[in-house]
Write a protein that holds these residues in place. Structure first.
Motif, PDB file in Angstrom:
ATOM      1  N   UNK A  34     -39.404-102.342  10.197  1.00 57.22           N
ATOM      2  CA  UNK A  34     -39.603-101.682  11.488  1.00 57.22           C
ATOM      3  C   UNK A  34     -39.510-102.712  12.610  1.00 57.22           C
ATOM      4  N   UNK A  35     -40.159-103.846  12.425  1.00 57.99           N
ATOM      5  CA  UNK A  35     -40.113-104.904  13.439  1.00 57.99           C
ATOM      6  C   UNK A  35     -38.665-105.314  13.719  1.00 57.99           C
ATOM      7  N   UNK A  36     -37.905-105.570  12.658  1.00 55.16           N
ATOM      8  CA  UNK A  36     -36.511-105.992  12.816  1.00 55.16           C
ATOM      9  C   UNK A  36     -35.661-104.934  13.515  1.00 55.16           C
ATOM     10  N   UNK A  37     -35.821-103.670  13.136  1.00 59.16           N
ATOM     11  CA  UNK A  37     -35.031-102.581  13.721  1.00 59.16           C
ATOM     12  C   UNK A  37     -35.358-102.423  15.203  1.00 59.16           C
ATOM     13  N   UNK A  38     -36.633-102.401  15.538  1.00 55.24           N
ATOM     14  CA  UNK A  38     -37.026-102.205  16.941  1.00 55.24           C
ATOM     15  C   UNK A  38     -36.676-103.434  17.773  1.00 55.24           C
TER      16      UNK A  38
ATOM     17  N   UNK B  86     -36.161 -93.917  11.826  1.00 57.66           N
ATOM     18  CA  UNK B  86     -35.534 -94.371  13.068  1.00 57.66           C
ATOM     19  C   UNK B  86     -36.564 -94.703  14.159  1.00 57.66           C
ATOM     20  N   UNK B  87     -37.350 -95.772  13.955  1.00 60.27           N
ATOM     21  CA  UNK B  87     -38.376 -96.137  14.938  1.00 60.27           C
ATOM     22  C   UNK B  87     -37.761 -96.502  16.287  1.00 60.27           C
ATOM     23  N   UNK B  88     -38.440 -96.082  17.335  1.00 57.45           N
ATOM     24  CA  UNK B  88     -37.942 -96.310  18.694  1.00 57.45           C
ATOM     25  C   UNK B  88     -38.808 -97.339  19.417  1.00 57.45           C
ATOM     26  N   UNK B  89     -38.270 -97.892  20.456  1.00 54.81           N
ATOM     27  CA  UNK B  89     -39.005 -98.826  21.302  1.00 54.81           C
ATOM     28  C   UNK B  89     -40.237 -98.109  21.844  1.00 54.81           C
ATOM     29  N   UNK B  90     -41.385 -98.753  21.724  1.00 53.84           N
ATOM     30  CA  UNK B  90     -42.624 -98.203  22.252  1.00 53.84           C
ATOM     31  C   UNK B  90     -43.425 -97.358  21.277  1.00 53.84           C
ATOM     32  N   UNK B  91     -42.858 -97.045  20.114  1.00 55.35           N
ATOM     33  CA  UNK B  91     -43.606 -96.259  19.131  1.00 55.35           C
ATOM     34  C   UNK B  91     -44.532 -97.163  18.323  1.00 55.35           C
ATOM     35  N   UNK B  92     -45.610 -96.551  17.828  1.00 58.98           N
ATOM     36  CA  UNK B  92     -46.549 -97.264  16.971  1.00 58.98           C
ATOM     37  C   UNK B  92     -46.313 -96.854  15.525  1.00 58.98           C
ATOM     38  N   UNK B  93     -46.553 -97.803  14.615  1.00 57.58           N
ATOM     39  CA  UNK B  93     -46.288 -97.570  13.198  1.00 57.58           C
ATOM     40  C   UNK B  93     -47.403 -98.181  12.372  1.00 57.58           C
ATOM     41  N   UNK B  94     -47.807 -97.464  11.327  1.00 59.25           N
ATOM     42  CA  UNK B  94     -48.806 -97.994  10.401  1.00 59.25           C
ATOM     43  C   UNK B  94     -48.340 -97.801   8.965  1.00 59.25           C
ATOM     44  N   UNK B  95     -48.684 -98.778   8.135  1.00 59.74           N
ATOM     45  CA  UNK B  95     -48.538 -98.673   6.688  1.00 59.74           C
ATOM     46  C   UNK B  95     -49.931 -98.896   6.116  1.00 59.74           C
ATOM     47  N   UNK B  96     -50.615 -97.834   5.677  1.00 57.83           N
ATOM     48  CA  UNK B  96     -51.985 -97.974   5.187  1.00 57.83           C
ATOM     49  C   UNK B  96     -52.098 -98.518   3.762  1.00 57.83           C
ATOM     50  N   UNK B  97     -50.984 -98.887   3.165  1.00 57.17           N
ATOM     51  CA  UNK B  97     -50.959 -99.533   1.852  1.00 57.17           C
ATOM     52  C   UNK B  97     -49.844-100.576   1.910  1.00 57.17           C
TER      53      UNK B  97
END
Length: 171
Positions: free
Chosen positions: A29-33, A8-19
């Motif tokens: 994540x982009x679409x949800x936020x 449940x990513x929120x506005x303003x949070x940072x996210x990484x996928x290292x693979x």
């Protein structure tokens, strides 16, 4: 979809996928936020700023394979953006990642840095079955110092290290 919905990513949070492969987690994540920004009661200016931050600084991905990283960048552009934070590198190699970030930030000053302890969210489907025998890389990991050379084990340690205190991870 399940993993991103669970996190449940929120506005303003940072996210990484290292693979990151071709970018499935990052796109979701982009679409949800983006939808959360669209439906929030922010002013139009605040929505614009939040979308800019999402597209330029909130998302990061790393993939070892050049073709996958290029495809991820392309997919991010097609879905709205966020491609500035996609790096082609061995995410286990801290020095290589740092150098790639430095080069990217010359072109995109706001491209996200990849620093341990800074991400709100880590999403990953790490590679299984491969081993890393490069001592320079293994020495950076507690689990690489004699215990394991398996990339999936090292990647889990890397994911945990990328999280800020209180961050969330789904693997």
């Amino acid at each position: 979809n399940f993993m991103v919905d669970l996190i449940d990513p929120a506005i303003g949070e940072t996210c990484i996928d290292p693979a990151c492969g071709t970018g499935g987690f990052l796109i979701r994540v982009y679409d949800v936020v983006r939808e959360k920004i669209r439906t929030t009661e922010f002013s139009e200016q605040k929505k614009k700023e939040a979308l800019e931050a999402l597209a330029n600084t909130a998302l990061a991905g790393i993939d070892w394979e050049a073709r996958a990283a290029r495809t991820c960048k392309m997919n991010m552009i097609i879905h709205g953006d966020g491609h500035a934070g996609v790096y082609q590198a061995n995410s286990l190699d801290l020095e290589e990642v740092k150098e790639k970030v430095r080069k990217r930030q010359r072109l995109y000053a706001t491209a996200p840095a990849i620093e341990e302890g800074t991400f709100d969210i880590v999403l990953a489907n790490p590679p299984f079955g491969a081993k890393d025998k490069t001592r320079r890389i293994l020495d950076h990991y507690e689990l690489g110092r004699g215990s394991s050379e398996k990339r999936e084990v090292l990647m889990l340690e890397r994911c945990i290290r990328l999280l800020r205190p209180g961050g969330r991870m789904a693997v």
